[in-house]
Design a protein around this motif. Structure first.
Motif: not given
Length: 168
Positions: A104-123
């Motif tokens: 996955g990707s996003t056009p938005v910088a600073d997803l909040g994945t510095v110091g915390q987790f971002g969900r890539l996806g759920a299967v």
């Protein structure tokens, strides 16, 4: 990257601590395997190829990609849910216990994945057998499947030496 098994998709797309995994699922129940990612930037470390030279340069993970392995005798793949922090999450193919290139990707910088987790996806899976199901992450065929936003430029490839699979 980290994996979490849940009965329902976690509502938050960014979290400071990983959600708690369920320890068992009954046969014929549906469940989700969530793939979480966070930026563990190693700053100014020459032993890590492509390490950024200064602190604070990373603005989070811009794109991510892994393979997800499972035992098809115990679980049936149903779908990839892309409602996480990476809105364009998808998989290239699914066959013989391998979800190939869940990315996955996003056009938005600073997803909040510095110091915390971002969900890539759920299967989403269906428990189709009885036994201990194991899930494992592997790097996709791409040499550098993960990219961070660095100093406003989306070309900060994260070298495989800086990627941890299945760890928080």
């Amino acid at each position: 990257y980290a994996l979490v098994v849940t009965r329902e998709i976690t509502a938050a797309t960014n979290v400071a601590a990983l959600p708690t995994s369920v320890t068992s699922v009954l046969p014929n129940e549906d469940f989700f395997v969530e793939v979480w990612v966070r930026d563990l930037l190693a700053v100014g470390r020459p032993e890590f190829p492509l390490s950024l030279p200064t602190a604070g340069a990373s603005q989070g993970v811009l794109s991510a990609g892994v393979d997800l392995q499972f035992d098809p005798a115990l679980s049936s793949f149903l779908e990839v849910d892309a409602s996480g922090a990476f809105s364009f999450a998808e998989s290239t193919s699914v066959a013989a216990g391998l979800i190939n290139n869940l990315h996955g990707s996003t056009p938005v910088a600073d997803l909040g994945t510095v110091g915390q987790f971002g969900r890539l996806g759920a299967v989403k899976f269906h428990a189709s057998g009885i036994g201990r199901q194991s899930f494992a992450l592997a790097l996709s065929g791409n040499e550098d499947p993960t990219e961070r936003e660095a100093d406003g430029v989306g070309d900060g490839m994260i070298h495989t030496s800086q990627i941890r699979l299945g760890q928080s």
